[in-house]
Design a protein around this motif. Structure first.
Motif, short mmCIF file in Angstrom:
data_model
loop_
_atom_site.label_atom_id
_atom_site.label_comp_id
_atom_site.label_asym_id
_atom_site.label_seq_id
_atom_site.Cartn_x
_atom_site.Cartn_y
_atom_site.Cartn_z
N ARG A 29 8.97 8.46 9.18
CA ARG A 29 9.75 9.42 9.96
C ARG A 29 11.12 9.71 9.37
NH1 ARG A 29 8.56 6.90 16.01
NH2 ARG A 29 6.37 7.60 16.18
N VAL A 30 11.77 8.67 8.80
CA VAL A 30 13.18 8.85 8.41
C VAL A 30 13.37 9.09 6.92
CG1 VAL A 30 13.91 7.36 10.31
CG2 VAL A 30 13.67 6.38 8.01
N TRP A 31 12.35 8.83 6.09
CA TRP A 31 12.53 8.98 4.64
C TRP A 31 11.53 9.98 4.10
CZ3 TRP A 31 10.14 5.96 0.21
CH2 TRP A 31 10.78 6.28 -1.00
N SER A 32 12.01 11.07 3.58
CA SER A 32 11.13 12.13 3.09
C SER A 32 10.34 11.71 1.85
CB SER A 32 11.95 13.39 2.76
OG SER A 32 12.90 13.11 1.75
N GLY A 33 10.78 10.67 1.17
CA GLY A 33 10.08 10.23 -0.02
C GLY A 33 8.92 9.29 0.23
N PHE A 34 8.66 8.96 1.49
CA PHE A 34 7.58 7.99 1.81
C PHE A 34 6.23 8.48 1.30
CE2 PHE A 34 4.09 6.49 4.44
CZ PHE A 34 4.33 5.13 4.52
N GLY A 35 5.46 7.56 0.73
CA GLY A 35 4.11 7.91 0.29
C GLY A 35 3.22 6.68 0.20
N TRP A 36 1.92 6.92 0.32
CA TRP A 36 0.92 5.87 0.15
C TRP A 36 0.57 5.73 -1.33
CZ3 TRP A 36 0.67 3.49 4.61
CH2 TRP A 36 0.74 4.22 5.80
N ARG A 37 0.13 4.55 -1.74
CA ARG A 37 -0.40 4.41 -3.08
C ARG A 37 -1.60 5.34 -3.25
NH1 ARG A 37 -1.14 -1.83 -4.93
NH2 ARG A 37 -3.15 -0.93 -5.59
N ALA A 38 -1.73 5.92 -4.44
CA ALA A 38 -2.77 6.92 -4.67
C ALA A 38 -4.18 6.37 -4.46
CB ALA A 38 -2.63 7.50 -6.07
N ASP A 39 -4.36 5.06 -4.66
CA ASP A 39 -5.69 4.46 -4.49
C ASP A 39 -5.98 4.08 -3.05
OD1 ASP A 39 -3.98 2.31 -4.20
OD2 ASP A 39 -4.88 1.09 -5.79
N HIS A 40 -5.07 4.44 -2.12
CA HIS A 40 -5.21 4.09 -0.71
C HIS A 40 -5.43 2.59 -0.51
CE1 HIS A 40 -6.29 8.45 0.69
NE2 HIS A 40 -5.01 8.28 0.42
N TRP A 41 -4.67 1.81 -1.25
CA TRP A 41 -4.73 0.35 -1.12
C TRP A 41 -4.44 -0.10 0.31
CZ3 TRP A 41 -6.98 -3.40 -3.41
CH2 TRP A 41 -6.54 -4.72 -3.30
N ILE A 42 -3.66 0.70 1.04
CA ILE A 42 -3.36 0.37 2.43
C ILE A 42 -4.65 0.21 3.24
CG2 ILE A 42 -3.12 2.80 3.12
CD1 ILE A 42 -1.07 -0.18 4.49
N ASP A 43 -5.69 0.96 2.90
CA ASP A 43 -6.95 0.86 3.64
C ASP A 43 -7.62 -0.49 3.41
OD1 ASP A 43 -6.29 3.47 4.20
OD2 ASP A 43 -7.99 4.36 3.14
N ARG A 44 -7.49 -1.04 2.20
CA ARG A 44 -8.02 -2.39 1.92
C ARG A 44 -7.22 -3.43 2.69
NH1 ARG A 44 -13.02 -1.44 -0.21
NH2 ARG A 44 -12.88 0.12 -1.84
N LEU A 45 -5.90 -3.24 2.74
CA LEU A 45 -5.06 -4.22 3.43
C LEU A 45 -5.29 -4.22 4.94
CD1 LEU A 45 -1.73 -3.61 1.48
CD2 LEU A 45 -3.28 -5.56 1.23
N THR A 46 -5.41 -3.03 5.53
CA THR A 46 -5.60 -2.96 6.98
C THR A 46 -7.06 -3.08 7.39
OG1 THR A 46 -5.69 -0.54 6.91
CG2 THR A 46 -3.53 -1.57 7.31
N GLY A 47 -7.98 -2.83 6.45
CA GLY A 47 -9.40 -3.00 6.74
C GLY A 47 -10.13 -1.73 7.13
N SER A 48 -9.45 -0.59 7.11
CA SER A 48 -10.08 0.71 7.37
C SER A 48 -9.06 1.78 7.04
CB SER A 48 -10.53 0.84 8.84
OG SER A 48 -9.42 1.13 9.67
N GLY A 66 0.79 -1.22 0.00
CA GLY A 66 0.00 0.00 0.00
C GLY A 66 0.82 1.26 0.00
N THR A 67 2.14 1.14 -0.19
CA THR A 67 3.04 2.30 -0.18
C THR A 67 3.83 2.36 -1.48
OG1 THR A 67 5.03 1.19 0.68
CG2 THR A 67 3.36 1.85 2.29
#
Length: 419
Positions: A362-381, A278-279
């Motif tokens: 916290r440590v990497w300025s390039g961190f980002g979520w996938r634009a479709d917020h797939w992380i929400d599907r993976l975590t369930g909310s 999701g990132t």
């Protein structure tokens, strides 16, 4: 054919009498042999009983390369060669019956060259559409035998769920042959899915790491989520498996359940590090150790240092560099971390995954979520994503899902088959 039958009859001991809720051998599980004895799978116990559960029925099997006997023969080959079983169809899940497709793909329909049996594609099918496949195949009983890895977003358990719903619609019987949860089943962990976030990586509200076997999940699905229209369900339990057992203690051969699940060690990390799907970081696909390494271009040793400073149990994080051959960051040198699990019993993969998300941001300025917020599907909310963005720590995030997890644990207990 006779050689196949003789081999099968030596595979397992006596099958117990049918217990409550349509489970073969469930009553004997509490007194199962210690983990030093090889686990005997549901298929072995079905074979030892002369396939009585399938007698007089046209049978279709939902399986993949993991549907093997203790001596590494595929159950489709064995069943096809045995005159006691009328095997008429094979159903392939994500990655396909022979396991050649990558994530998000399947092999399609065709004929199995080894047996000549028709192979139907179940991937991306559910409800009446999948029920029609079972009707077209002409089966009376749908047998499920696939090795799971214990995480909600590993899609085979939702293939099981979809097949149960479809079998109920088509008036078929569902027979689930059990296999071990390779990461153990002592407890569930992580957030419970919220229904607005349901998808093929989570159809119903169960915990991210469910701590159950396929047969136990089938019982839970039928009792909790399909109760209005339950399927005729039969489950064939294992013997010799204990909830605290990891796959290496089962005595069974490991076959990768999917192309990026090469070893039981991969499965151990997967419930945590798959969150990086999701990132914008690589979750290690395209390396020899997917899900055991995570990273991206521009990340350096500070991430491993920050992750180790969390003091998470059972795991060390080592600075690592890798070049994926496909998927994210293909052909580029990525910096990141390698998980070294030094105490499997103490290790908590979901917390480890959350810790890595928190520290990466916290440590990497390039961190980002996938634009479709797939992380929400993976975590369930959306809670994990929004809490990480707000600067929450691991314990605060885990505390947010604690109440839902406790409710799932209470419901889960009713459907467990093993001590």
């Amino acid at each position: 054919m006779s050689l196949s039958r003789r081999g099968l009859l030596g595979l397992a001991g006596t099958v117990g009498t049918a217990g409550a809720v349509g489970t073969i051998g469930a009553a004997a599980i509490g007194a199962a042999a210690p983990s030093a004895e090889r686990v005997r799978t549901g298929f072995e116990r079905l074979a030892a009983d002369g396939y009585a559960e399938l007698a007089g029925q046209k049978v279709g099997v939902v399986t993949n390369p993991t549907g093997i006997t203790a001596d590494a023969r595929h159950l489709v080959d064995v069943l096809h060669a045995d005159e006691r079983v009328d095997l008429v169809a094979v159903f392939g899940p994500e990655h396909g019956f022979r396991g050649t497709a990558q994530a998000g793909g399947s092999e399609g329909a065709g004929r199995d060259p080894a047996t000549g049996l028709p192979v139907y594609d179940t991937y991306d099918k559910s409800g009446q559409r999948l029920a029609d496949v079972f009707t077209t195949a002409g089966v009376d009983a749908v047998v499920f035998d696939i090795q799971d890895v214990g995480a909600r977003f590993y899609t085979y358990i939702w293939t099981l769920y979809d097949c149960m719903r479809a079998a109920a619609l088509a008036g078929k019987t569902m027979v689930v042959l059990d296999r071990p949860n390779p990461v153990g089943g002592r407890r569930a962990a992580g957030p419970v899915l919220e229904r607005p976030y349901a998808s093929f990586v989570g159809r119903e509200p169960i915990a991210l790491a469910h701590g159950m076997t396929a047969a136990e999940l089938a019982r839970l699905f039928n009792g909790e989520f399909l109760a209005a229209d339950p399927v005729r369900l039969r489950t064939v339990a294992m013997t010799g498996w204990r909830r605290e057992s990891f796959f290496g203690e089962t005595g069974l051969p490991w076959v990768p359940p999917s192309p990026n699940m090469p070893t039981p060690d991969t499965a151990l990390a997967y419930a945590g590090t798959c969150l990086f799907e999701g990132t914008n970081l690589s979750e290690g696909r395209g390396t020899t150790t997917p899900f055991e390494v995570v990273g991206a271009e521009g990340i350096d040793r500070r991430w491993a240092e920050a992750a180790n400073a969390l003091g998470l149990p059972g795991v060390w994080f080592r600075e690592a560099y890798f070049t994926p051959t496909f998927s994210k960051h293909v052909g580029k040198v990525c910096g990141g971390v390698r998980l070294i699990v030094h105490d499997r019993e103490a290790f908590e993969p979901v917390r480890a995954g959350i810790g890595l998300l928190v520290t990466a941001r916290r440590v990497w300025s390039g961190f980002g979520w996938r634009a479709d917020h797939w992380i929400d599907r993976l975590t369930g909310s959306d809670r994990v994503r929004t809490m990480v963005d707000a600067g929450a720590g691991v314990e605060e995030i885990a505390g947010d899902w604690a109440a839902g997890l406790a409710r799932f644990e209470a419901a889960r207990g009713e459907y467990l088959l093993y001590g």
